[in-house]
Design an enzyme around this catalytic site. Structure first.
Site, PDB file in Angstrom:
ATOM      1  N   ARG A  52       0.852  -1.193   0.000  1.00 49.88           N
ATOM      2  CA  ARG A  52       0.000   0.000   0.000  1.00 49.88           C
ATOM      3  C   ARG A  52       0.884   1.237   0.000  1.00 49.88           C
ATOM      4  O   ARG A  52       0.610   2.223  -0.677  1.00 49.88           O
ATOM      5  CB  ARG A  52      -0.964   0.008   1.197  1.00 49.88           C
ATOM      6  CG  ARG A  52      -1.704   1.336   1.321  1.00 49.88           C
ATOM      7  CD  ARG A  52      -2.954   1.338   2.206  1.00 49.88           C
ATOM      8  NE  ARG A  52      -2.904   0.464   3.336  1.00 49.88           N
ATOM      9  CZ  ARG A  52      -2.153   0.640   4.432  1.00 49.88           C
ATOM     10  NH1 ARG A  52      -1.383   1.702   4.539  1.00 49.88           N
ATOM     11  NH2 ARG A  52      -2.172  -0.242   5.396  1.00 49.88           N
ATOM     12  N   ASP A 178      -7.092  18.818 -14.811  1.00 48.22           N
ATOM     13  CA  ASP A 178      -7.427  17.458 -15.245  1.00 48.22           C
ATOM     14  C   ASP A 178      -7.017  17.361 -16.707  1.00 48.22           C
ATOM     15  O   ASP A 178      -7.652  17.944 -17.589  1.00 48.22           O
ATOM     16  CB  ASP A 178      -8.934  17.216 -15.061  1.00 48.22           C
ATOM     17  CG  ASP A 178      -9.341  15.784 -15.421  1.00 48.22           C
ATOM     18  OD1 ASP A 178      -8.605  15.125 -16.188  1.00 48.22           O
ATOM     19  OD2 ASP A 178     -10.407  15.343 -14.955  1.00 48.22           O
TER      20      ASP A 178
HETATM   21  C1  LIG Z   1     -12.888   9.223 -16.634  1.00 45.91           C
HETATM   22  C2  LIG Z   1     -12.518  10.580 -16.159  1.00 45.91           C
HETATM   23  C3  LIG Z   1     -12.271  10.837 -14.799  1.00 45.91           C
HETATM   24  C4  LIG Z   1     -12.432   9.775 -13.735  1.00 45.91           C
HETATM   25  O1  LIG Z   1     -11.537   8.724 -13.867  1.00 45.91           O
HETATM   26  P1  LIG Z   1     -11.850   7.202 -13.449  1.00 45.91           P
HETATM   27  O2  LIG Z   1     -10.605   6.512 -13.849  1.00 45.91           O
HETATM   28  O3  LIG Z   1     -13.066   6.773 -14.182  1.00 45.91           O
HETATM   29  O4  LIG Z   1     -12.083   7.206 -11.965  1.00 45.91           O
HETATM   30  C5  LIG Z   1     -11.887  12.119 -14.454  1.00 45.91           C
HETATM   31  N1  LIG Z   1     -11.783  13.110 -15.362  1.00 45.91           N
HETATM   32  C6  LIG Z   1     -12.031  12.900 -16.669  1.00 45.91           C
HETATM   33  C7  LIG Z   1     -11.897  14.034 -17.622  1.00 45.91           C
HETATM   34  C8  LIG Z   1     -12.416  11.650 -17.112  1.00 45.91           C
HETATM   35  O5  LIG Z   1     -12.688  11.465 -18.407  1.00 45.91           O
END
Ligand SMILES: *Cc1c(COP(=O)(O)O)cnc(C)c1O
Length: 390
Positions: A52, A178
């Site tokens: 972990r 993101d």
């Molecule tokens: C899919 C996605 C997420 C979340 O990711 P997971 O791996 O599904 O938990 C976050 N931001 C964007 C832009 C995504 O496309």
């Protein structure tokens, strides 16, 4: 190996991935182990104690992804949302305030609205395509984090990372980007002033629709003094909450990253071809693709992205049911959620990925169709799409 002077593709293949010193194995092993033999009490070999806290396959991925984003430290998680949680609850404290995009990924909105907010962090929504809208939502001394997604999902909105970094930093807030839709190959938010990058590695980084994962990369120099220890706090949260990327999943993402640059070029080529076809159709009323001159964020995207990516959304004349029916007629395009894999996917955001935001400010048009353009032969994709649209 520290290969930060090398080009992107070289780093993707080599960063964190020395041949094994014992066997010469070229590919990092899948260390499918939970624990490690100690040489006497407390005598850890290379710091490994319990998986972990750290695992060599995960370490390789964390080093690789940090180098690809040009950051100081990387962290690999069990999913993109687990990575987001480590940033939000690892760094913010009850009483803090944050800003997220009106068209954020639905799961991000749900995490912030249903978990982080009840935990004590208030949020405001802002249209990130207008950097000034973010300035308007800043609560001096209370806003600690600005969250940006660019391009956004599913409307491909573009945020000006450098401009928003300046606004956030002036207010003493971190900028988190993101980078899932663009991928590390097309966009490098840390070089534009962001403090932290997050990825759903489930998407382009993994690239083969065979793994769920997430990653966080923290910049060498975090611009907000109160968050200088951001990497340590995220590391603490990663171990403390335990939503880590397992060895097999880490290995799959590492393998995916090796071909990221090649795949992204092809995703972009094919997306451009699909956009061309959509442009020629009278029943397509709106195309959302940052590569189009007519896209309101085109100039910013051209400045901060290498190319414009593999995601395309469009609206189809004839209403919601007509769009749903067309989606149901594709044969090569697979009807499914997610994105960023080698295979092309088609979906209806209103009833699928974005169903959870119906009735909120984030609701998407009912006649919207989202495409994750894969790397198949473009003309096969065109033929099937034309057949489905009729
Ligand atoms: C899919 C996605 C997420 C979340 O990711 P997971 O791996 O599904 O938990 C976050 N931001 C964007 C832009 C995504 O496309």
């Amino acid at each position: 190996m520290s290969s930060s002077n090398h080009g992107f593709s070289t780093r993707a293949i080599h960063a964190g991935q020395e041949p094994d010193p014992r066997t010469g194995a070229v590919v990092p092993a899948i260390y499918q182990t939970s624990t490690y033999k100690q040489d006497g009490v407390g005598g850890l070999r290379e710091g490994y104690e319990y998986s972990r806290s750290a695992n060599p396959t995960r370490t390789a991925l964390e080093q690789c992804i940090a180098e690809l984003e040009g950051g100081a430290r990387g962290f690999a998680f069990a999913s993109g949302l687990a990575a987001e949680d480590a940033i939000l609850r690892g760094l913010l404290r009850p009483g803090d305030h944050m800003i997220i995009p009106t068209d954020a990924y639905g799961g991000t909105f749900r995490l912030v609205d249903k978990i982080v907010k009840p935990w004590g962090v208030d949020y405001s929504l802002a249209k990130v395509a207008h950097a000034d809208a973010i300035r308007g939502e800043i609560r001096p001394g209370v806003t600690k984090l600005v969250w940006v997604e660019t391009p956004t999902n599913p409307l491909l909105g573009i945020a000006d990372i450098a401009a928003i970094a300046a606004i956030a930093h002036e207010a003493g807030a971190l900028l988190v980007v993101d980078n899932t839709f663009a991928s590390s190959y097309l966009q490098q938010p840390l070089s534009l002033g962001a403090d932290i990058v997050i990825h759903s590695t489930t998407k382009y980084a993994g690239g083969h629709s065979d793994v769920v994962g997430g990653a966080v990369v923290v910049a060498e120099h975090v611009a907000v003094p109160a968050f200088e220890d951001a990497a340590e706090r995220i590391a603490f949260h990663q171990n403390g909450l335990g939503a880590v990327s397992g060895p097999m999943d880490s290995w799959l993402v590492l393998r995916g990253l090796k071909t990221l640059s090649l795949r992204m070029e092809r995703h972009c080529d094919n997306a451009e071809r699909i956009v061309q076809v959509l442009q020629s159709r009278r029943d397509v009323t709106n195309i959302y693709y940052p590569g189009l001159d007519s896209h309101p964020g085109h100039d910013i995207a051209a400045r901060q992205m290498k190319r414009f990516g593999g995601m395309v959304s469009f609206q189809l004349a004839g209403g919601e049911q007509h769009a749903v029916d067309a989606i149901g007629r594709t044969e090569l395009w697979t009807l499914g959620e997610s994105l960023g894999g080698v295979e092309s996917l088609i979906e209806h955001p209103g009833r699928m990925t974005h169903a959870s935001v119906a009735g909120t400010e984030l609701e998407v048009p009912g006649d919207l169709i989202r495409l994750s353009v894969g790397i198949e032969d473009a003309e096969d994709l065109v033929a099937d799409l034309e057949q489905a649209l009729g």
